[in-house]
Write an enzyme that holds these catalytic residues in place. Structure first.
Site, PDB file in Angstrom:
ATOM      1  N   GLU A 167       0.808  -1.228   0.000  1.00 31.12           N
ATOM      2  CA  GLU A 167       0.000   0.000   0.000  1.00 31.12           C
ATOM      3  C   GLU A 167       0.840   1.276   0.000  1.00 31.12           C
ATOM      4  OE1 GLU A 167      -2.912  -0.181   3.120  1.00 31.12           O
ATOM      5  OE2 GLU A 167      -3.850  -1.986   2.321  1.00 31.12           O
TER       6      GLU A 167
ATOM      7  N   GLU B 121      -5.082  -8.815   0.777  1.00 29.88           N
ATOM      8  CA  GLU B 121      -5.809  -8.454   2.000  1.00 29.88           C
ATOM      9  C   GLU B 121      -7.264  -8.213   1.653  1.00 29.88           C
ATOM     10  OE1 GLU B 121      -4.330  -5.194   4.389  1.00 29.88           O
ATOM     11  OE2 GLU B 121      -2.234  -5.766   4.012  1.00 29.88           O
TER      12      GLU B 121
END
Length: 461
Positions: free
Chosen positions: A166, A364
């Site tokens: 991220e 995720e």
């Protein structure tokens, strides 16, 4: 009832990170979270910091046993740069850390669980943040050298690598919205961080290719599909396009296509956000694209054209759009996030149609719930809400795969309840409960359900 079957080699597992699971034990250097907690404990939920987290450094053998008991065939974690490197300039390593990660990888393999390793999960070493972190090109080079060293040490046993987790969050959290250290508010500095992290990732990909190690290397992006309020409204479409450029395509396009979107380049130039570039950067990006894409999906973004002036002393992304709350949306009230199952399918189709159907996996997808002890019955957390969350997402992911999307796996966040940055342990995400007071770890109902899912290569729903 329908049978949702996945291929025999489909990857089912979960993800965590070094800083959120290992604790501070025996660390060679502090990272920015260790430091931020020292100076600003009040910012962290219940003033719980990263010192202990879920004790994976100490308990990894028992933890991996529990992970095995929940059916995993794959597990992702990260190496902490601040733990494994003693001296960032000479690249002197901490041998205790080298041995620890070797032991973790070996223990996973021994249990027939494939290790997936990420090289950076929000944990900038403090000494490198003090010279600017990823604003500084020197740190880009130090990161590339660190990456090359990790491939050398572990590349014979690890065959799936990720450069960053991220990375857009590093820019927005640390340089726009102040939910990461160093709490800066500057769109221009955020743009420089984005540019330099893209470059750092490409340099790590280059190092992996030059290492001669077998396997795949990629990047993990938290994609948030940007939906306009009204598909027929030109201004809403423009707002969602700008939002998509900033939060999704600023990393997705360079990683997969080897170049920034032309519209994004125009946007940063028009708004005086142009980062400092060097000759040869374009070649590095173009020649070092990824072979595997990791996608974290939690929520969509719904936006509309601004209906009033955005009041801010500094230029911000919200100058160009504002959030739109879709009526009757399904919400996770504990995080304030919309739950939109179909978003995972829309991502699958976007990758298939616009990004050469690159090989990818969900790294995720998670359901954070507050006060989960409310749901303990006979010693087990009855988290039916998590089972529903996973199964509904998997139904849409299955549809995308049926239609040709090249998805190879699904990893939940997270195996064991872990420390979560400023939120600490406010919301629980794990298949396995971690009792903060006793340190005891127990499998939740969802963990047993997940084991059956993996065993059957699917589920009925």
């Amino acid at each position: 009832m329908k049978q949702y079957k996945f291929s025999d080699n489909f990857l089912f597992g979960s993800s965590t990170s070094g800083p959120q699971s290992e604790g501070f034990y025996n660390k060679a250097n502090k990272n920015i979270w260790d430091y931020w907690f020292e100076i600003s404990k009040e910012k962290f939920h219940n003033q719980v910091g990263p010192e202990y987290t879920s004790n994976f450094f100490r308990d990894y053998k028992d933890d991996i046993k529990l992970i095995k008991e929940t059916g995993h065939n794959v597990f992702r974690t990260s190496i902490q740069w601040s733990r494994i490197v003693k001296d960032f300039n000479t690249l002197e390593l901490d041998e205790t850390a080298v041995e620890f990660y070797n032991n973790v990888i070996d223990e996973l393999i021994k249990n027939d669980i494939e290790p997936i390793i990420c090289l950076y999960h929000f944990d900038m070493p403090l000494k490198l943040q003090e010279i600017g972190g990823f604003e500084n090109r020197e740190v880009v080079e130090l990161y590339a050298r660190y990456a090359a060293k990790m491939f050398e040490i572990y590349g014979d046993k690890v065959h799936k690598w990720f450069t960053f987790n991220e990375p857009i969050v590093v820019a927005e959290g640390g340089y726009l919205y102040k939910f990461h250290y160093p709490e800066v508010v500057s769109f221009k500095r955020a743009a420089q961080v984005v540019y330099n992290m893209n470059l750092a990732s490409a340099k790590a990909v280059k190092a992996f290719k030059e290492s001669g190690k077998k396997g795949d290397i990629g990047i993990i992006l938290n994609l948030t599909p940007s939906y306009p309020r009204d598909e027929n409204n030109k201004e809403d479409l423009k707002a969602s396009h700008i939002c998509d450029l900033i939060f999704n395509r600023s990393f997705l396009d360079p990683a997969v296509k080897g170049e920034f979107p032309a519209d994004l380049i125009d946007f940063v130039n028009e708004n005086n956000l142009t980062p400092i570039c060097e000759e040869g950067d374009k070649d590095i990006l173009r020649e070092n694209t990824i072979s595997l894409l990791g996608i974290n999906y939690y929520q969509p973004r719904r936006v509309k054209a601004r209906e009033s002036k955005f009041e801010s002393d500094a230029l911000m992304p919200e100058n160009f759009f504002e959030p739109y709350e879709m009526p009757n949306r399904l919400m996770n009230p504990y995080r304030g996030w919309e739950i939109y199952y179909k978003g995972i399918y829309d991502i699958a189709k976007n990758i298939q149609e616009n990004y050469s159907n690159i090989k990818w996996l969900i790294t995720e997808n998670g359901m954070g719930v507050e006060n989960e002890e409310r749901f303990i019955k006979n010693g087990i957390v009855e988290d039916d809400y998590r089972i529903e969350f996973v199964s509904e997402h998997l139904k849409w992911l299955h549809k995308g795969i049926e239609e040709g999307s090249n998805c190879i796996g699904y990893l939940m966040w997270t195996p064991i309840d872990c420390w979560s940055w400023l939120n600490a342990y406010k919301n629980r995400y794990g298949f396995i409960r971690f009792d903060l007071e006793s340190g005891k770890k127990t499998i939740k109902k969802s963990g047993y359900w997940f084991k059956e899912l993996v065993k059957n290569k699917g589920f009925e729903g």
